[in-house]
Write a protein that holds these residues in place. Structure first.
Motif, PDB file in Angstrom:
ATOM      1  N   UNK A 219      60.460  63.444   5.054  1.00 35.45           N
ATOM      2  CA  UNK A 219      59.053  63.840   4.476  1.00 35.45           C
ATOM      3  C   UNK A 219      58.095  63.964   5.732  1.00 35.45           C
ATOM      4  N   UNK A 220      58.745  64.194   6.934  1.00 39.19           N
ATOM      5  CA  UNK A 220      57.912  64.314   8.320  1.00 39.19           C
ATOM      6  C   UNK A 220      57.224  62.892   8.688  1.00 39.19           C
ATOM      7  N   UNK A 221      57.541  62.008   8.385  1.00 39.91           N
ATOM      8  CA  UNK A 221      57.004  60.605   8.576  1.00 39.91           C
ATOM      9  C   UNK A 221      57.547  60.286   9.937  1.00 39.91           C
ATOM     10  N   UNK A 222      56.613  59.694  10.774  1.00 45.37           N
ATOM     11  CA  UNK A 222      56.973  59.191  12.144  1.00 45.37           C
ATOM     12  C   UNK A 222      58.121  57.990  11.928  1.00 45.37           C
ATOM     13  N   UNK A 223      59.108  57.990  12.811  1.00 49.08           N
ATOM     14  CA  UNK A 223      60.153  56.853  12.585  1.00 49.08           C
ATOM     15  C   UNK A 223      59.814  55.444  12.834  1.00 49.08           C
ATOM     16  N   UNK A 224      59.003  55.369  13.885  1.00 49.13           N
ATOM     17  CA  UNK A 224      58.285  54.053  14.117  1.00 49.13           C
ATOM     18  C   UNK A 224      59.507  52.957  14.361  1.00 49.13           C
ATOM     19  N   UNK A 225      60.549  53.633  15.203  1.00 51.11           N
ATOM     20  CA  UNK A 225      61.346  52.660  15.686  1.00 51.11           C
ATOM     21  C   UNK A 225      61.372  52.157  16.892  1.00 51.11           C
ATOM     22  N   UNK A 226      61.189  50.567  17.068  1.00 47.68           N
ATOM     23  CA  UNK A 226      60.928  49.921  18.479  1.00 47.68           C
ATOM     24  C   UNK A 226      61.855  50.238  19.447  1.00 47.68           C
ATOM     25  N   UNK A 227      63.291  50.588  19.103  1.00 45.51           N
ATOM     26  CA  UNK A 227      64.197  50.820  20.168  1.00 45.51           C
ATOM     27  C   UNK A 227      63.972  52.138  20.931  1.00 45.51           C
ATOM     28  N   UNK A 228      63.028  52.999  20.319  1.00 45.88           N
ATOM     29  CA  UNK A 228      62.783  54.361  21.375  1.00 45.88           C
ATOM     30  C   UNK A 228      61.777  54.003  22.212  1.00 45.88           C
ATOM     31  N   UNK A 229      60.762  53.064  22.023  1.00 44.20           N
ATOM     32  CA  UNK A 229      59.843  52.355  23.013  1.00 44.20           C
ATOM     33  C   UNK A 229      60.486  51.753  23.882  1.00 44.20           C
ATOM     34  N   UNK A 230      61.558  51.035  23.507  1.00 43.48           N
ATOM     35  CA  UNK A 230      62.311  50.283  24.441  1.00 43.48           C
ATOM     36  C   UNK A 230      63.091  51.187  25.410  1.00 43.48           C
ATOM     37  N   UNK A 231      63.490  52.203  24.848  1.00 49.14           N
ATOM     38  CA  UNK A 231      64.315  53.079  25.859  1.00 49.14           C
ATOM     39  C   UNK A 231      63.197  53.801  26.777  1.00 49.14           C
ATOM     40  N   UNK A 232      62.092  53.840  26.417  1.00 50.67           N
ATOM     41  CA  UNK A 232      61.141  54.640  27.441  1.00 50.67           C
ATOM     42  C   UNK A 232      60.563  53.618  28.279  1.00 50.67           C
ATOM     43  N   UNK A 233      60.704  52.331  28.073  1.00 52.73           N
ATOM     44  CA  UNK A 233      59.779  51.416  29.102  1.00 52.73           C
ATOM     45  C   UNK A 233      61.295  50.936  29.943  1.00 52.73           C
ATOM     46  N   UNK A 234      62.416  51.065  29.471  1.00 51.61           N
ATOM     47  CA  UNK A 234      63.664  50.297  30.029  1.00 51.61           C
ATOM     48  C   UNK A 234      63.519  50.581  31.724  1.00 51.61           C
ATOM     49  N   UNK A 235      64.086  49.528  32.397  1.00 45.06           N
ATOM     50  CA  UNK A 235      64.365  49.759  33.882  1.00 45.06           C
ATOM     51  C   UNK A 235      65.299  48.756  34.297  1.00 45.06           C
ATOM     52  N   UNK A 236      65.471  48.874  35.638  1.00 48.12           N
ATOM     53  CA  UNK A 236      66.683  48.033  36.206  1.00 48.12           C
ATOM     54  C   UNK A 236      66.278  46.424  35.843  1.00 48.12           C
ATOM     55  N   UNK A 237      64.810  46.114  35.851  1.00 47.42           N
ATOM     56  CA  UNK A 237      64.325  44.734  35.486  1.00 47.42           C
ATOM     57  C   UNK A 237      64.910  44.348  33.994  1.00 47.42           C
ATOM     58  N   UNK A 238      64.843  45.137  33.155  1.00 52.85           N
ATOM     59  CA  UNK A 238      65.086  44.876  31.762  1.00 52.85           C
ATOM     60  C   UNK A 238      65.351  46.139  31.031  1.00 52.85           C
ATOM     61  N   UNK A 239      66.402  46.639  30.666  1.00 53.85           N
ATOM     62  CA  UNK A 239      66.749  47.667  29.964  1.00 53.85           C
ATOM     63  C   UNK A 239      66.184  47.760  28.687  1.00 53.85           C
ATOM     64  N   UNK A 240      65.937  47.002  28.009  1.00 54.01           N
ATOM     65  CA  UNK A 240      65.460  46.818  26.563  1.00 54.01           C
ATOM     66  C   UNK A 240      64.344  45.918  26.333  1.00 54.01           C
ATOM     67  N   UNK A 241      63.204  45.981  26.883  1.00 54.41           N
ATOM     68  CA  UNK A 241      62.380  45.033  26.743  1.00 54.41           C
ATOM     69  C   UNK A 241      61.571  45.013  25.508  1.00 54.41           C
ATOM     70  N   UNK A 242      61.034  43.835  25.065  1.00 51.55           N
ATOM     71  CA  UNK A 242      60.261  43.855  23.702  1.00 51.55           C
ATOM     72  C   UNK A 242      58.961  44.585  23.806  1.00 51.55           C
ATOM     73  N   UNK A 243      58.651  45.524  22.887  1.00 56.19           N
ATOM     74  CA  UNK A 243      57.574  46.328  23.177  1.00 56.19           C
ATOM     75  C   UNK A 243      56.464  45.428  22.630  1.00 56.19           C
ATOM     76  N   UNK A 244      55.314  45.824  23.432  1.00 64.45           N
ATOM     77  CA  UNK A 244      53.973  44.995  23.052  1.00 64.45           C
ATOM     78  C   UNK A 244      53.064  45.917  21.993  1.00 64.45           C
ATOM     79  N   UNK A 245      52.147  45.515  21.597  1.00 62.53           N
ATOM     80  CA  UNK A 245      51.019  46.349  20.668  1.00 62.53           C
ATOM     81  C   UNK A 245      50.730  47.443  21.463  1.00 62.53           C
ATOM     82  N   UNK A 246      50.233  47.225  22.878  1.00 62.32           N
ATOM     83  CA  UNK A 246      49.817  48.469  23.548  1.00 62.32           C
ATOM     84  C   UNK A 246      50.731  49.495  23.824  1.00 62.32           C
TER      85      UNK A 246
END
Length: 315
Positions: A219-246
């Motif tokens: 239906x063209x609705x955004x997936x809103x999956x936290x894992x995709x945010x984690x992937x974008x934020x990930x680094x050698x410090x923590x590959x899968x960080x818990x996303x904040x509201x911001x």
């Protein structure tokens, strides 16, 4: 015939037979052989099974005597899983000692849901020929590096390693996509499976989450999956960080809160359960889900139901 003489003859026969069997069993199958075979010791395989396989492959004469020799030499429990170059010209003692000195190849386990950079870290700790140039090449194959336990050449190249993993992926993908109830292109299926792998914990839950995400895609609705945010934020410090509201406002093509549809590439390397889930999702009309503090996932058809679940079960 004198009874004592009979006993003596029988005893002598038994001794001679036992001696012959022992000499034969402790000797090489063919001392003049120049043949070599690759013999594999599976992880967790016991000594009896190893001995049986050695005899079946013509590398020892007697599995029982091999078993005894290994015990007498104190090597029981020291034989390592892996593959070994063995010859019928080797006696059982030589074969046993060879299998305690390290495999030709290295056992490497890639868990489900790892990103390519994490797989690079695993290989760095396992493969002596690892080079920093490997990680970008792994990232080019994100999503297709099938998670499994592999026997990898200790001096293997990154091209060999990627080929091994991708060949395995092709086999498992074919298995997962049989008689699909959901019709996705291969590229989309792998991307979605990479999200499902990170969002779900069990095969059943993955099928439920796949259903929710596919309902949203339809239906063209955004997936809103936290894992995709984690992937974008990930680094050698923590590959899968818990996303904040911001973080939900992060300017990234992988932000599935801001960008409807699938992200541009897979975000992890999914296993068979996740791949199966996207081709055989649960039949639901759910559009929402959230996981409570006890790890239980709750599903909802509307935003009002989702908010009610959050109020009832807490985050």
């Amino acid at each position: 015939m004198n009874k004592r003489l009979i006993i003596l003859i029988v005893s002598l026969f038994v001794i001679l037979t036992a001696s012959f069997l022992w000499i034969r069993g402790t000797g090489a199958v063919n001392p003049k052989s120049t043949d070599e075979k690759i013999f594999v010791v599976e992880k967790g395989q016991g000594l009896r099974a190893i001995a049986s396989n050695l005899q079946n492959q013509g590398l020892i004469n007697d599995q029982f005597i091999f078993f005894i020799r290994v015990r007498l030499m104190g090597l029981d429990g020291k034989i390592q899983a892996g593959d070994y170059k063995l010859s019928p010209s080797m006696n059982p003692d030589e074969i046993a000692k060879t299998m305690t000195k390290g495999s030709l190849d290295v056992w490497v386990t890639i868990p489900e849901g790892k990103r390519a950079t994490e797989i690079g870290e695993i290989l760095q700790n396992k493969i002596s020929t690892f080079d920093v140039s490997w990680t970008p090449k792994l990232s080019e194959n994100e999503g297709y590096l099938f998670p499994d336990t592999y026997l990898i050449p200790h001096d293997g190249t990154i091209e060999q390693i990627i080929s091994i993993m991708r060949n395995n992926f092709d086999i498992k993908y074919e298995e997962a996509s049989q008689n699909p109830t959901s019709h996705l292109s291969k590229e989309d299926a792998v991307i979605l499976a990479s999200i499902v792998e990170r969002e779900g914990k069990s095969p059943e839950e993955m099928k439920m989450i796949a259903s929710v995400l596919e309902n949203r895609l339809n239906i063209g609705m955004a997936l809103q999956a936290d894992a995709t945010i984690q992937y974008a934020l990930g680094s050698t410090i923590k590959w899968w960080p818990t996303p904040s509201a911001s973080n939900l406002k992060l300017n990234s093509p992988y932000n599935s809160y801001l960008n409807p549809g699938l992200p541009p590439t897979p975000i992890s390397n999914p296993g068979l359960d996740a791949l199966t889930a996207v081709f055989h999702p649960a039949d639901t009309n759910y559009l929402y889900y959230f996981t409570d503090g006890k790890g239980i996932t709750h599903y909802a058809r509307t935003l009002d139901e989702q908010n009610a679940n959050i109020r009832k079960f807490g985050e």
